[in-house]
Design a protein around this motif. Structure first.
Motif, PDB file in Angstrom:
ATOM      1  N   HIS A  23       0.827  -1.210   0.000  1.00 35.33           N
ATOM      2  CA  HIS A  23       0.000   0.000   0.000  1.00 35.33           C
ATOM      3  C   HIS A  23       0.863   1.263   0.000  1.00 35.33           C
ATOM      4  O   HIS A  23       0.717   2.152   0.841  1.00 35.33           O
ATOM      5  CB  HIS A  23      -0.936   0.001   1.217  1.00 35.33           C
ATOM      6  N   TYR A  26      -1.548   4.910  -4.609  1.00 37.65           N
ATOM      7  CA  TYR A  26      -2.982   4.780  -4.827  1.00 37.65           C
ATOM      8  C   TYR A  26      -3.327   3.512  -5.600  1.00 37.65           C
ATOM      9  O   TYR A  26      -4.487   3.123  -5.691  1.00 37.65           O
ATOM     10  CB  TYR A  26      -3.523   6.011  -5.565  1.00 37.65           C
ATOM     11  N   TRP A  68      -4.657  12.210   8.791  1.00 36.38           N
ATOM     12  CA  TRP A  68      -5.417  10.962   8.826  1.00 36.38           C
ATOM     13  C   TRP A  68      -6.814  11.184   9.400  1.00 36.38           C
ATOM     14  O   TRP A  68      -7.800  10.688   8.865  1.00 36.38           O
ATOM     15  CB  TRP A  68      -4.677   9.912   9.633  1.00 36.38           C
ATOM     16  N   LYS A  71      -8.981  12.624   6.872  1.00 36.54           N
ATOM     17  CA  LYS A  71      -9.372  11.607   5.909  1.00 36.54           C
ATOM     18  C   LYS A  71     -10.591  10.837   6.412  1.00 36.54           C
ATOM     19  O   LYS A  71     -11.557  10.611   5.661  1.00 36.54           O
ATOM     20  CB  LYS A  71      -8.201  10.653   5.683  1.00 36.54           C
ATOM     21  N   PRO A 100     -11.691   4.116   4.872  1.00 38.47           N
ATOM     22  CA  PRO A 100     -10.232   4.186   4.950  1.00 38.47           C
ATOM     23  C   PRO A 100      -9.681   3.256   6.027  1.00 38.47           C
ATOM     24  O   PRO A 100     -10.272   3.114   7.097  1.00 38.47           O
ATOM     25  CB  PRO A 100      -9.955   5.657   5.275  1.00 38.47           C
ATOM     26  N   ARG A 102      -6.304   2.599   8.221  1.00 42.06           N
ATOM     27  CA  ARG A 102      -5.101   3.318   8.661  1.00 42.06           C
ATOM     28  C   ARG A 102      -3.820   2.664   8.153  1.00 42.06           C
ATOM     29  O   ARG A 102      -2.921   3.337   7.644  1.00 42.06           O
ATOM     30  CB  ARG A 102      -5.097   3.387  10.186  1.00 42.06           C
ATOM     31  N   TRP A 105      -3.264   3.362   4.360  1.00 44.77           N
ATOM     32  CA  TRP A 105      -3.306   4.745   3.870  1.00 44.77           C
ATOM     33  C   TRP A 105      -2.011   5.068   3.145  1.00 44.77           C
ATOM     34  O   TRP A 105      -0.921   4.868   3.681  1.00 44.77           O
ATOM     35  CB  TRP A 105      -3.518   5.682   5.051  1.00 44.77           C
ATOM     36  N   GLN A 106      -2.113   5.589   1.943  1.00 42.16           N
ATOM     37  CA  GLN A 106      -0.915   5.813   1.130  1.00 42.16           C
ATOM     38  C   GLN A 106      -0.068   6.990   1.592  1.00 42.16           C
ATOM     39  O   GLN A 106       1.055   7.165   1.107  1.00 42.16           O
ATOM     40  CB  GLN A 106      -1.305   6.029  -0.336  1.00 42.16           C
ATOM     41  N   ARG A 108       0.629   7.444   4.974  1.00 39.78           N
ATOM     42  CA  ARG A 108       1.044   7.169   6.346  1.00 39.78           C
ATOM     43  C   ARG A 108       2.568   7.299   6.481  1.00 39.78           C
ATOM     44  O   ARG A 108       3.310   7.116   5.506  1.00 39.78           O
ATOM     45  CB  ARG A 108       0.593   5.766   6.769  1.00 39.78           C
TER      46      ARG A 108
END
Length: 248
Positions: A23, A26, A68, A71, A100, A102, A105-106, A108
């Motif tokens: 990950h 996207y 985050w 998001k 989403p 955690r 998440w791209q 992070r």
């Protein structure tokens, strides 16, 4: 949230990628060329990657945590509006968004441990970076400046190149005869439309005031010259002191 270096070494520009973690973008097929043992570019220096690992969620820096949470909030608000039948502001119906995750998440943060490739006995450097950051990767055989040990183009080379460009521009401007177009350098006849900037001449001070003039035509040297000069003219506040640009 992306933290990309504007500068890149002139060596192997096409060899860039992201860290070899799940990950990392996207899409799931984003090229992962940054592995342990690879040499990446950071601060104009070559660094060997010793370790790549996920950053514990309870140790995320504040800016990442804030992003985050936004998001998640955006997802909650979108799904609530969709359930209520509210369309997008442009009128289209809302489609469901995937909740989403955690750990997926791209944007992070991750931890990287780097060792300067030129200083194998130096203390490793620990940094936090976005998992989707693009890194420039260079091979084992690379070049550095003999004087400053930076990857090319080093700051000294960039400065020399900038000085050379500045001198070339200065030489071109000094070669333009008085009253000619500061863009193309050609004479402006009485039948030609021109743009004259009032106030001191920023490019040829020796011409005196109200002497900065350009052809008022679409030719790139002229139109671009007008645009560049006007930007400097405004930065100097001359548009306030001399608010009109009369035509010659």
């Amino acid at each position: 949230m992306r933290n990309r270096d504007v500068w890149q070494t002139s060596q192997h520009r096409d060899t860039s990628g992201r860290v070899a973690l799940p990950h990392n973008g996207y899409r799931e097929d984003v090229k992962a060329t940054v592995v342990e043992g690879a040499i990446v570019v950071l601060d104009r220096q070559p660094w060997r990657v010793l370790e790549i690992r996920e950053k514990p969620e309870d140790l995320w820096p504040a800016n990442y945590e804030t992003a985050w949470q936004k998001k998640v909030t955006d997802w909650v608000e979108h799904e609530a509006a969709r359930a209520a039948g509210e369309p997008h502001y442009w009128g289209a119906p809302r489609k469901p968004w995937t909740m989403p995750v955690r750990a997926e998440w791209q944007y992070r943060p991750i931890n990287l441990v780097l060792q300067h490739a030129e200083k194998p006995n130096a203390k490793p450097r620990h940094i936090t970076a976005c998992v989707s950051r693009d890194w420039q990767v260079i091979p084992e055989h690379y070049s550095v400046c003999r004087l400053c040990r930076e990857l090319p183009p080093c700051r000294h080379q960039e400065l020399e190149d900038e000085v050379a460009r500045t001198m070339a521009v200065s030489d071109r401007l000094m070669a333009i005869p008085r009253g000619a177009c500061l863009g193309c350098g050609e004479t402006i006849t009485s039948r030609m439309k021109a743009v004259r900037f009032p106030g001191p001449n920023l490019w040829r001070p020796d011409w005196g005031t109200d002497s900065a003039v350009f052809h008022a035509r679409a030719q790139i040297e002229c139109s671009n010259g007008v645009w560049r000069y006007e930007q400097q003219w405004k930065q100097q506040g001359l548009d306030v002191l001399n608010p009109t640009i009369p035509e010659a």
